[in-house]
Write a protein that holds these residues in place. Sequence first.
Motif, PDB file in Angstrom:
ATOM      1  N   ILE A  29       0.841  -1.210   0.000  1.00  0.00           N
ATOM      2  CA  ILE A  29       0.000   0.000   0.000  1.00  0.00           C
ATOM      3  C   ILE A  29       0.869   1.250   0.000  1.00  0.00           C
ATOM      4  N   SER A  30       1.933   1.256   0.807  1.00  0.00           N
ATOM      5  CA  SER A  30       2.765   2.458   0.933  1.00  0.00           C
ATOM      6  C   SER A  30       3.646   2.712  -0.291  1.00  0.00           C
ATOM      7  N   THR A  31       3.752   1.720  -1.175  1.00  0.00           N
ATOM      8  CA  THR A  31       4.597   1.880  -2.359  1.00  0.00           C
ATOM      9  C   THR A  31       3.802   1.729  -3.657  1.00  0.00           C
ATOM     10  N   GLU A  32       2.502   2.000  -3.591  1.00  0.00           N
ATOM     11  CA  GLU A  32       1.665   1.879  -4.794  1.00  0.00           C
ATOM     12  C   GLU A  32       2.202   2.721  -5.951  1.00  0.00           C
ATOM     13  N   HIS A  33       2.776   3.876  -5.635  1.00  0.00           N
ATOM     14  CA  HIS A  33       3.277   4.785  -6.675  1.00  0.00           C
ATOM     15  C   HIS A  33       4.477   4.222  -7.440  1.00  0.00           C
ATOM     16  N   THR A  34       5.108   3.164  -6.913  1.00  0.00           N
ATOM     17  CA  THR A  34       6.233   2.535  -7.621  1.00  0.00           C
ATOM     18  C   THR A  34       5.831   1.174  -8.199  1.00  0.00           C
ATOM     19  N   ASN A  35       4.533   0.870  -8.134  1.00  0.00           N
ATOM     20  CA  ASN A  35       4.029  -0.434  -8.599  1.00  0.00           C
ATOM     21  C   ASN A  35       4.749  -1.597  -7.936  1.00  0.00           C
ATOM     22  N   GLU A  36       5.118  -1.423  -6.654  1.00  0.00           N
ATOM     23  CA  GLU A  36       5.880  -2.441  -5.945  1.00  0.00           C
ATOM     24  C   GLU A  36       5.015  -3.668  -5.655  1.00  0.00           C
ATOM     25  N   THR A  37       5.561  -4.830  -5.968  1.00  0.00           N
ATOM     26  CA  THR A  37       4.875  -6.094  -5.776  1.00  0.00           C
ATOM     27  C   THR A  37       5.843  -7.109  -5.192  1.00  0.00           C
ATOM     28  N   ALA A  38       5.375  -7.887  -4.224  1.00  0.00           N
ATOM     29  CA  ALA A  38       6.184  -8.976  -3.677  1.00  0.00           C
ATOM     30  C   ALA A  38       6.057 -10.167  -4.620  1.00  0.00           C
ATOM     31  N   VAL A  39       7.184 -10.607  -5.197  1.00  0.00           N
ATOM     32  CA  VAL A  39       7.144 -11.642  -6.228  1.00  0.00           C
ATOM     33  C   VAL A  39       7.770 -12.973  -5.799  1.00  0.00           C
ATOM     34  N   ALA A  40       8.481 -12.993  -4.680  1.00  0.00           N
ATOM     35  CA  ALA A  40       9.094 -14.239  -4.211  1.00  0.00           C
ATOM     36  C   ALA A  40       9.344 -14.143  -2.715  1.00  0.00           C
ATOM     37  N   GLY A  41       9.539 -15.312  -2.100  1.00  0.00           N
ATOM     38  CA  GLY A  41       9.736 -15.358  -0.660  1.00  0.00           C
ATOM     39  C   GLY A  41       8.405 -15.132   0.041  1.00  0.00           C
ATOM     40  N   LYS A  42       8.434 -14.368   1.103  1.00  0.00           N
ATOM     41  CA  LYS A  42       7.216 -14.026   1.851  1.00  0.00           C
ATOM     42  C   LYS A  42       6.490 -12.946   1.044  1.00  0.00           C
ATOM     43  N   THR A  43       5.324 -13.259   0.511  1.00  0.00           N
ATOM     44  CA  THR A  43       4.637 -12.314  -0.384  1.00  0.00           C
ATOM     45  C   THR A  43       3.389 -11.694   0.225  1.00  0.00           C
ATOM     46  N   SER A  44       3.029 -12.092   1.448  1.00  0.00           N
ATOM     47  CA  SER A  44       1.914 -11.454   2.157  1.00  0.00           C
ATOM     48  C   SER A  44       2.046 -11.774   3.642  1.00  0.00           C
ATOM     49  N   GLY A  45       1.277 -11.061   4.448  1.00  0.00           N
ATOM     50  CA  GLY A  45       1.317 -11.292   5.892  1.00  0.00           C
ATOM     51  C   GLY A  45       2.489 -10.590   6.548  1.00  0.00           C
ATOM     52  N   LEU A  46       2.879 -11.101   7.727  1.00  0.00           N
ATOM     53  CA  LEU A  46       3.940 -10.487   8.529  1.00  0.00           C
ATOM     54  C   LEU A  46       5.245 -11.244   8.343  1.00  0.00           C
ATOM     55  N   ILE A  47       6.284 -10.518   7.970  1.00  0.00           N
ATOM     56  CA  ILE A  47       7.595 -11.126   7.760  1.00  0.00           C
ATOM     57  C   ILE A  47       8.310 -11.263   9.103  1.00  0.00           C
ATOM     58  N   GLY A  48       9.089 -12.327   9.253  1.00  0.00           N
ATOM     59  CA  GLY A  48       9.792 -12.582  10.506  1.00  0.00           C
ATOM     60  C   GLY A  48      11.242 -12.967  10.280  1.00  0.00           C
ATOM     61  N   LEU A  49      11.881 -13.345  11.364  1.00  0.00           N
ATOM     62  CA  LEU A  49      13.316 -13.660  11.363  1.00  0.00           C
ATOM     63  C   LEU A  49      13.658 -14.714  10.314  1.00  0.00           C
ATOM     64  N   ASP A  50      14.728 -14.438   9.580  1.00  0.00           N
ATOM     65  CA  ASP A  50      15.279 -15.315   8.540  1.00  0.00           C
ATOM     66  C   ASP A  50      14.376 -15.478   7.326  1.00  0.00           C
ATOM     67  N   GLU A  51      13.289 -14.714   7.249  1.00  0.00           N
ATOM     68  CA  GLU A  51      12.449 -14.749   6.054  1.00  0.00           C
ATOM     69  C   GLU A  51      12.911 -13.647   5.105  1.00  0.00           C
ATOM     70  N   SER A  52      12.678 -13.881   3.832  1.00  0.00           N
ATOM     71  CA  SER A  52      13.060 -12.883   2.834  1.00  0.00           C
ATOM     72  C   SER A  52      11.877 -12.588   1.922  1.00  0.00           C
ATOM     73  N   VAL A  53      11.968 -11.462   1.247  1.00  0.00           N
ATOM     74  CA  VAL A  53      10.964 -11.060   0.267  1.00  0.00           C
ATOM     75  C   VAL A  53      11.703 -10.456  -0.922  1.00  0.00           C
ATOM     76  N   THR A  54      11.235 -10.768  -2.117  1.00  0.00           N
ATOM     77  CA  THR A  54      11.757 -10.130  -3.318  1.00  0.00           C
ATOM     78  C   THR A  54      10.678  -9.201  -3.850  1.00  0.00           C
ATOM     79  N   TRP A  55      11.059  -7.943  -3.992  1.00  0.00           N
ATOM     80  CA  TRP A  55      10.155  -6.912  -4.491  1.00  0.00           C
ATOM     81  C   TRP A  55      10.491  -6.583  -5.937  1.00  0.00           C
ATOM     82  N   ARG A  56       9.455  -6.354  -6.721  1.00  0.00           N
ATOM     83  CA  ARG A  56       9.601  -5.830  -8.079  1.00  0.00           C
ATOM     84  C   ARG A  56       8.959  -4.457  -8.056  1.00  0.00           C
ATOM     85  N   ALA A  57       9.747  -3.436  -8.419  1.00  0.00           N
ATOM     86  CA  ALA A  57       9.248  -2.061  -8.356  1.00  0.00           C
ATOM     87  C   ALA A  57       9.855  -1.220  -9.469  1.00  0.00           C
TER      88      ALA A  57
END
Length: 158
Positions: A29-57
Motif C-alpha cells: 500500500i505504501s509503495t503503490e506509486h512505484t508499482n511495488e509487488t512482492a514476487v518471491a519469498g514471503k509475499t503477504s502477511g507479517l515477515i519474521g526472522l530469517d524470512e526474505s521477500v523479493t520486491w519488483r518495483a
Amino acid sequence: MPKITLTTKIKASKKIVFNLSRSIDLHKISTEHTNETAVAGKTSGLIGLDESVTWRAKHFGVYQLLTSKITEFESPNLFVDEMVKGAFKRFRHEHHFTESKGVTLMTDYFDYESPLGFLGKLADKLFLLKYMTDLLKERNRIVKDFAETDKWKKIVKE
C-alpha cells in the motif's frame, strides 16, 4: 555511505506499530506509486526472522528486483532487514520501537551504499538520498495513518 534517520510519533500501541511495519501487505500500500509487488519469498502477511521477500518495483522509470532478508528480530522492539540482492551495493534498515504513555516512537536507521563508486556517490548527492528519504517518509506516514485509525485491523490482528 548515506545514512537516513527518521523518527515518527504514533498514537498507538508498540505491538500494532511493530506489526504494521513488518507487514508485506501494508508495504504494498505504501509503495503503490512505484508499482511495488512482492514476487518471491514471503509475499503477504507479517515477515519474521530469517524470512526474505523479493520486491519488483519501478524506480526512475526502470523495473528492478530487490531481495531483502530479516536478519535481526526482537518483537516488538526491533527488526532489521538487509539487502541480499538488488541495485544497491548494500543496505541495512533498522526499525526500532519504544512506547511511552500510549505513544510509540518508531525510529528508522537506513544505511546504504550505492553501486558504481564515484558515480553512485554523485547520484546520492544529486537525487538518491532525497528519493530514499521520501520513500521512507511515505511508508511511515502510511504506518501512522493505519495505526492511529481502525485501518490497522484490516492488516494485522491485535
